[in-house]
Write a protein that holds these residues in place. Structure first.
Motif, PDB file in Angstrom:
ATOM      1  N   THR A  26     -29.594  26.152 -13.782  1.00  0.00           N
ATOM      2  CA  THR A  26     -29.652  26.857 -15.050  1.00  0.00           C
ATOM      3  C   THR A  26     -30.220  28.262 -14.866  1.00  0.00           C
ATOM      4  OG1 THR A  26     -31.828  25.870 -15.497  1.00  0.00           O
ATOM      5  CG2 THR A  26     -29.910  24.790 -16.472  1.00  0.00           C
ATOM      6  N   ARG A  61     -37.875  23.844 -17.248  1.00  0.00           N
ATOM      7  CA  ARG A  61     -36.974  23.843 -18.412  1.00  0.00           C
ATOM      8  C   ARG A  61     -37.651  23.405 -19.705  1.00  0.00           C
ATOM      9  NH1 ARG A  61     -32.117  21.042 -15.055  1.00  0.00           N
ATOM     10  NH2 ARG A  61     -31.611  22.880 -13.785  1.00  0.00           N
ATOM     11  N   LEU A  68     -34.975  25.039 -23.129  1.00  0.00           N
ATOM     12  CA  LEU A  68     -33.832  24.848 -22.247  1.00  0.00           C
ATOM     13  C   LEU A  68     -33.589  23.363 -21.986  1.00  0.00           C
ATOM     14  CD1 LEU A  68     -31.606  26.155 -20.632  1.00  0.00           C
ATOM     15  CD2 LEU A  68     -33.235  26.556 -18.783  1.00  0.00           C
TER      16      LEU A  68
END
Length: 65
Positions: free
Chosen positions: A33, A45, A17
């Motif tokens: 996110t 992430r 990500l």
């Protein structure tokens, strides 16, 4: 790999990500996110792997009145 980003099927090279955000030009931006409808905090992430067909939502905060 093809993943869905904010409702649009997109071909991307990133496998995490964090890499995806960098690839899209959001590297240091303050965004929220979610991966497959699950919130992903900024601190996770880099360890959040992407797979073909994943659904990613990227939301930028807004100001105003």
């Amino acid at each position: 790999m093809k993943i869905e980003i904010n409702g649009t099927l997109t071909e991307m090279r990133a496998d995490t990500l964090a890499g995806l955000l960098d690839e899209l030009g959001h590297g240091d931006a303050k965004v929220a996110t979610a991966l497959n409808e699950t919130f992903v905090p900024a601190s996770a992430r880099g360890q959040t792997a992407l797979a073909p067909g994943d659904r990613v939502e990227i939301v930028a905060p807004r100001q105003g009145g």
